[in-house]
Scaffold this active site. Structure first.
Site, PDB file in Angstrom:
ATOM      1  N   HIS A 186      69.808 -46.974 -89.195  1.00 60.83           N
ATOM      2  CA  HIS A 186      68.557 -46.345 -88.748  1.00 60.83           C
ATOM      3  C   HIS A 186      68.519 -44.873 -89.174  1.00 60.83           C
ATOM      4  O   HIS A 186      68.201 -43.990 -88.388  1.00 60.83           O
ATOM      5  CB  HIS A 186      68.409 -46.474 -87.232  1.00 60.83           C
ATOM      6  CG  HIS A 186      68.099 -47.883 -86.793  1.00 60.83           C
ATOM      7  ND1 HIS A 186      66.880 -48.484 -87.035  1.00 60.83           N
ATOM      8  CD2 HIS A 186      68.857 -48.809 -86.141  1.00 60.83           C
ATOM      9  CE1 HIS A 186      66.893 -49.722 -86.536  1.00 60.83           C
ATOM     10  NE2 HIS A 186      68.077 -49.942 -86.005  1.00 60.83           N
ATOM     11  N   TRP A 229      61.233 -49.060 -75.925  1.00 56.33           N
ATOM     12  CA  TRP A 229      61.079 -48.799 -77.356  1.00 56.33           C
ATOM     13  C   TRP A 229      59.585 -48.681 -77.664  1.00 56.33           C
ATOM     14  O   TRP A 229      58.757 -49.377 -77.080  1.00 56.33           O
ATOM     15  CB  TRP A 229      61.723 -49.914 -78.168  1.00 56.33           C
ATOM     16  CG  TRP A 229      63.192 -50.046 -77.914  1.00 56.33           C
ATOM     17  CD1 TRP A 229      63.805 -50.948 -77.098  1.00 56.33           C
ATOM     18  CD2 TRP A 229      64.227 -49.227 -78.459  1.00 56.33           C
ATOM     19  NE1 TRP A 229      65.166 -50.745 -77.103  1.00 56.33           N
ATOM     20  CE2 TRP A 229      65.454 -49.699 -77.930  1.00 56.33           C
ATOM     21  CE3 TRP A 229      64.242 -48.144 -79.341  1.00 56.33           C
ATOM     22  CZ2 TRP A 229      66.682 -49.119 -78.251  1.00 56.33           C
ATOM     23  CZ3 TRP A 229      65.473 -47.568 -79.669  1.00 56.33           C
ATOM     24  CH2 TRP A 229      66.664 -48.057 -79.130  1.00 56.33           C
ATOM     25  N   THR A 230      59.234 -47.809 -78.615  1.00 54.99           N
ATOM     26  CA  THR A 230      57.827 -47.406 -78.723  1.00 54.99           C
ATOM     27  C   THR A 230      57.181 -47.709 -80.069  1.00 54.99           C
ATOM     28  O   THR A 230      56.261 -47.003 -80.493  1.00 54.99           O
ATOM     29  CB  THR A 230      57.687 -45.902 -78.406  1.00 54.99           C
ATOM     30  OG1 THR A 230      58.412 -45.144 -79.386  1.00 54.99           O
ATOM     31  CG2 THR A 230      58.198 -45.578 -77.014  1.00 54.99           C
ATOM     32  N   GLU A 231      57.618 -48.763 -80.757  1.00 56.91           N
ATOM     33  CA  GLU A 231      56.934 -49.129 -81.998  1.00 56.91           C
ATOM     34  C   GLU A 231      55.426 -49.283 -81.775  1.00 56.91           C
ATOM     35  O   GLU A 231      54.612 -48.868 -82.601  1.00 56.91           O
ATOM     36  CB  GLU A 231      57.493 -50.439 -82.548  1.00 56.91           C
ATOM     37  CG  GLU A 231      58.882 -50.317 -83.144  1.00 56.91           C
ATOM     38  CD  GLU A 231      59.986 -50.605 -82.150  1.00 56.91           C
ATOM     39  OE1 GLU A 231      61.110 -50.916 -82.584  1.00 56.91           O
ATOM     40  OE2 GLU A 231      59.714 -50.515 -80.925  1.00 56.91           O
ATOM     41  N   TYR A 247      64.421 -54.875 -71.132  1.00 59.00           N
ATOM     42  CA  TYR A 247      63.584 -54.287 -72.178  1.00 59.00           C
ATOM     43  C   TYR A 247      62.137 -54.245 -71.697  1.00 59.00           C
ATOM     44  O   TYR A 247      61.398 -55.224 -71.819  1.00 59.00           O
ATOM     45  CB  TYR A 247      63.722 -55.072 -73.485  1.00 59.00           C
ATOM     46  CG  TYR A 247      64.822 -54.529 -74.381  1.00 59.00           C
ATOM     47  CD1 TYR A 247      66.074 -54.226 -73.850  1.00 59.00           C
ATOM     48  CD2 TYR A 247      64.611 -54.300 -75.729  1.00 59.00           C
ATOM     49  CE1 TYR A 247      67.088 -53.717 -74.653  1.00 59.00           C
ATOM     50  CE2 TYR A 247      65.627 -53.790 -76.541  1.00 59.00           C
ATOM     51  CZ  TYR A 247      66.865 -53.498 -75.995  1.00 59.00           C
ATOM     52  OH  TYR A 247      67.856 -52.988 -76.782  1.00 59.00           O
ATOM     53  N   ASP A 261      65.646 -41.907 -85.611  1.00 63.99           N
ATOM     54  CA  ASP A 261      65.580 -43.260 -86.143  1.00 63.99           C
ATOM     55  C   ASP A 261      64.942 -43.179 -87.522  1.00 63.99           C
ATOM     56  O   ASP A 261      64.630 -42.094 -88.025  1.00 63.99           O
ATOM     57  CB  ASP A 261      64.779 -44.190 -85.214  1.00 63.99           C
ATOM     58  CG  ASP A 261      65.380 -45.592 -85.173  1.00 63.99           C
ATOM     59  OD1 ASP A 261      65.399 -46.259 -86.222  1.00 63.99           O
ATOM     60  OD2 ASP A 261      65.827 -46.020 -84.085  1.00 63.99           O
ATOM     61  N   TRP A 306      73.169 -54.758 -75.317  1.00 60.70           N
ATOM     62  CA  TRP A 306      71.731 -55.029 -75.433  1.00 60.70           C
ATOM     63  C   TRP A 306      71.439 -56.433 -75.954  1.00 60.70           C
ATOM     64  O   TRP A 306      70.405 -57.015 -75.621  1.00 60.70           O
ATOM     65  CB  TRP A 306      71.061 -53.982 -76.320  1.00 60.70           C
ATOM     66  CG  TRP A 306      71.334 -54.111 -77.795  1.00 60.70           C
ATOM     67  CD1 TRP A 306      72.445 -53.701 -78.470  1.00 60.70           C
ATOM     68  CD2 TRP A 306      70.464 -54.684 -78.783  1.00 60.70           C
ATOM     69  NE1 TRP A 306      72.336 -53.968 -79.808  1.00 60.70           N
ATOM     70  CE2 TRP A 306      71.117 -54.572 -80.041  1.00 60.70           C
ATOM     71  CE3 TRP A 306      69.200 -55.273 -78.745  1.00 60.70           C
ATOM     72  CZ2 TRP A 306      70.547 -55.037 -81.217  1.00 60.70           C
ATOM     73  CZ3 TRP A 306      68.629 -55.731 -79.919  1.00 60.70           C
ATOM     74  CH2 TRP A 306      69.300 -55.609 -81.142  1.00 60.70           C
ATOM     75  N   ASP A 315      73.954 -49.576 -84.007  1.00 57.81           N
ATOM     76  CA  ASP A 315      73.396 -50.925 -84.114  1.00 57.81           C
ATOM     77  C   ASP A 315      72.701 -51.119 -85.449  1.00 57.81           C
ATOM     78  O   ASP A 315      72.340 -50.166 -86.129  1.00 57.81           O
ATOM     79  CB  ASP A 315      72.389 -51.177 -82.983  1.00 57.81           C
ATOM     80  CG  ASP A 315      71.215 -50.204 -83.041  1.00 57.81           C
ATOM     81  OD1 ASP A 315      71.447 -48.991 -83.214  1.00 57.81           O
ATOM     82  OD2 ASP A 315      70.061 -50.658 -82.935  1.00 57.81           O
ATOM     83  N   GLU A 316      72.483 -52.359 -85.801  1.00 62.76           N
ATOM     84  CA  GLU A 316      71.630 -52.752 -86.920  1.00 62.76           C
ATOM     85  C   GLU A 316      71.873 -51.902 -88.173  1.00 62.76           C
ATOM     86  O   GLU A 316      70.971 -51.262 -88.714  1.00 62.76           O
ATOM     87  CB  GLU A 316      70.160 -52.688 -86.498  1.00 62.76           C
ATOM     88  CG  GLU A 316      69.847 -53.647 -85.346  1.00 62.76           C
ATOM     89  CD  GLU A 316      68.417 -53.566 -84.864  1.00 62.76           C
ATOM     90  OE1 GLU A 316      67.892 -54.596 -84.399  1.00 62.76           O
ATOM     91  OE2 GLU A 316      67.833 -52.468 -84.918  1.00 62.76           O
ATOM     92  N   ARG A 344      59.908 -43.571 -82.821  1.00 66.57           N
ATOM     93  CA  ARG A 344      58.810 -44.391 -83.368  1.00 66.57           C
ATOM     94  C   ARG A 344      57.469 -43.746 -83.049  1.00 66.57           C
ATOM     95  O   ARG A 344      56.584 -43.675 -83.880  1.00 66.57           O
ATOM     96  CB  ARG A 344      58.886 -45.804 -82.809  1.00 66.57           C
ATOM     97  CG  ARG A 344      59.873 -46.734 -83.525  1.00 66.57           C
ATOM     98  CD  ARG A 344      61.274 -46.144 -83.704  1.00 66.57           C
ATOM     99  NE  ARG A 344      62.202 -47.064 -84.325  1.00 66.57           N
ATOM    100  CZ  ARG A 344      63.027 -47.864 -83.656  1.00 66.57           C
ATOM    101  NH1 ARG A 344      63.040 -47.847 -82.329  1.00 66.57           N
ATOM    102  NH2 ARG A 344      63.836 -48.676 -84.305  1.00 66.57           N
TER     103      ARG A 344
END
Length: 623
Positions: A278, A485-487, A432, A201, A407, A340-341, A172
């Protein structure tokens, strides 16, 4: 005087503690509370004494063998940074610090003794010697001094968990090799031994793959980045972008350099290559891997995208080629595949996926991801690697050898451990560290963040061993991991602000058994670490003053009396009674303050460190 050991097995053979024989030089001295040492994480067994050993300006370190020489070299670098002149010697006589080896069951266990004879660290090999050296460094002054008084101690120590992890998302937002090394240093300093490197990602591919150059020519860059907190936007009109191209990647030479750097500090790197979800950045460069024909671009938003790679033979060839290069770069046992996702919208529409389902006899498209994961797991096994993935990998079925990173709470980890899978506990509820540090969502006094609230005590009091598991099942819990996480984390300073001091709590969760932890005792020890973080130029979050909460305020005689304290030694507390933000010019807290009740006053207080940095305000509306 030579060292001798006696070992005792405990907890059904899971933990083995080796105790140093009593040293006459220490037995005759006055003990002092181990708390005063300020060690984080607190060692398993500590005896501290009022006497000190004067470590001189010129220091000699004795070590032999590959691991001993490596740790001695690292210790020399660290002590030189404290202004010492250090020489390495293979002669024991006259050495101020001796690194010694002795057979112990746990390679990460160590014994540290300081007395009139000097400093001795004893372990089975490199990891234990390294952790003993980290404890020694915390016994020294944070900054250079001509003579460093080292408290006499006898420490016997070993970790509670094999996996003690910290994850950094560089997809990110991209972080330089220099910062990645600093991140590894900070993990290692607090005895965390696993660096999970989230390299790919939707928003960027960060690792050079020789066979697929467009991954770094195209996938490593996005045309722009979203401005603001995406989760607060309700209409398309609210989405604004910065119109600035963004990206970056690590060359394979840089990867090798970082891996060697981590190995020297006994940190294992776990690379993460996301699949099958992703993966929009992959499709931007290689759209032929999509189920739906079209043009794709590296994503400029956050969240979950329905466009994922199609589970066809070209996709398998792509990932096998990628993983062939990845496994050659990373010598650790694990490769993380994400998992994931991964929405199945495109797969449900795909004739190729329907054909797979027909051939394999599946009626649920989710089973196709399990089939996909098992093929990848088999390929990784051919390269001598173990597959690890987020807990969604359970949903389609996984191979017995796969490891699950839980998670979405602990449920996935509990289920996996009951099935006999190894597990890393990394729940959003506790681990987190990109989540907020203020109880007020999107506080104006905190940086932009994804949301949530995980204060220091919630992390510290976490027990990675769920009570629902039997002792035998708990053996599958490898340990905990903190994720960053670095959004919304765009700079090294922002990353450090989110990490510290919470990573200190993570280190104690990972190192000490839950029964041996005390949050009240941890806080003053944590406070002694701030000077060390200052010396390392770590931009930690300054903790707000304690005591400004309803439970702490004493109400009597029509007044509210609040008693404040700072967690930062030598810091000032400044306060206001009119709701304004305190600063260096407002009231200096020196004694308990009383304010009248029923006036609707807002009391605010901040910590101001000796270096001038301010905490976010603690505040209380007094009624």
């Amino acid at each position: 005087m030579p060292l001798s050991f006696s070992c005792a097995t405990r907890l059904g053979g899971v933990l083995t503690v080796c105790l140093l024989a009593t040293q006459p030089a220490l037995a005759q001295l006055t003990e002092m509370p181990a708390q005063r040492l300020g060690l984080v994480p607190l060692p398993r067994e500590v005896k501290a004494y009022t006497a000190t050993y004067a470590l001189p300006q010129k220091i000699s370190i004795y070590a032999t063998g590959k691991d001993g020489s490596n740790v001695a070299g690292l210790l020399k670098e660290m002590l030189t940074g404290l202004g010492k002149t250090v020489t390495l010697t293979s002669t024991r006589a006259g050495a101020n610090i001796a690194l010694l080896t002795a057979a112990t069951p746990n390679p990460e266990a160590y014994q540290l003794t300081v007395d009139q004879q000097g400093i001795r660290i004893t372990a089975a090999g490199g990891p234990g010697l390294f952790y003993g050296a980290q404890t020694l460094l915390q016994l020294l002054p944070a900054r250079s001094a001509a003579t460093a008084p080292v408290p006499y101690v006898r420490i016997n120590d070993q970790p509670a968990f094999r996996w003690r992890g910290g994850m950094l998302d560089v997809s990110r937002h991209f972080f330089s090799v220099e910062f990645v090394k600093k991140y590894i240093d900070l993990l290692a300093a607090y005895k965390l031994n696993t660096f999970h490197w989230h390299l790919t990602d939707d928003q960027g591919w960060r690792i050079e793959i020789k066979k697929y150059p467009k991954l770094t020519q195209v996938s490593a860059f996005r045309k722009e980045t979203l401005i603001g907190a995406q989760q607060l936007f309700k209409t398309p009109a609210e989405f604004k972008y910065d119109a600035t191209p963004y990206g970056g990647f690590y060359t394979q030479d840089q990867i090798r350099d970082v891996v060697a750097y981590a190995q020297r500090r006994y940190v294992t790197i776990v690379p993460e290559i996301e699949m099958p979800g992703h993966s929009v950045a992959i499709l931007a460069a290689y759209p032929e891997l999509a189920c739906k024909p079209g043009t794709y671009e590296t994503w400029t938003m956050w969240g979950v995208n329905e466009d994922i790679v199609c589970p066809t033979e070209p996709t398998f060839r792509f990932f096998e080629d990628v993983l062939s290069e990845v496994t050659a770069l990373f010598p650790g046992p694990y490769v993380h595949i994400g998992g994931d996702e991964a929405p199945k919208t495109r797969w449900k529409e795909s004739a190729a996926v329907q054909e797979i389902m027909k051939k394999e006899g599946y009626t649920d498209v989710e089973k196709v991801q399990g089939w996909f994961n098992r093929r990848i797991e088999k390929f990784l096994a051919s390269k001598g690697k173990k597959l690890i993935g987020w807990d969604e990998i359970l949903e389609g079925g996984i191979a017995p050898s796969a490891t699950v990173m839980s998670w979405r709470g602990e449920k996935g980890g509990i289920e996996a451990a009951k099935m006999g899978h190894d597990v890393v506990m990394s729940p959003t509820t506790h681990m987190y560290v990109n989540y907020g540090q203020s109880p007020k969502p999107h506080s104006p006094y905190e940086p932009l963040m994804i949301g949530g609230y995980i204060p220091l005590d919630v992390i510290y009091n976490y027990n990675p061993l769920p009570a629902e598991l039997t002792p035998e099942q708990q053996k599958h819990v490898l340990g905990p991991q903190a994720n960053l996480w670095t959004e919304y984390i765009t700079t090294p300073a922002a990353a450090e602000y989110m990490l510290f001091p919470r990573l200190l709590a993570v280190s104690e969760v990972a190192w000490r058994p839950a029964a041996g932890k005390s949050y009240a005792e941890f806080l003053p020890r944590m406070g002694q670490q701030f000077a060390r973080l200052d010396a390392k130029k770590v931009y930690y979050r300054v903790p707000e003053p304690l005591g400004l909460d309803s439970a702490s305020v004493v109400r009597q005689n029509g007044k509210a009396v609040f008693t404040l304290r700072s967690l930062v030694p030598g810091a000032q507390i400044r306060y206001t009674l009119d709701g304004h933000l305190p600063d260096e010019t407002t009231g200096l807290y020196t004694k308990p303050v009383a304010v009248p009740l029923n006036k609707g006053l807002t009391v605010r207080a901040v910590t101001i460190t000796p270096g001038g940095r301010k905490s976010p305000p603690a505040e209380l509306l007094v009624n």
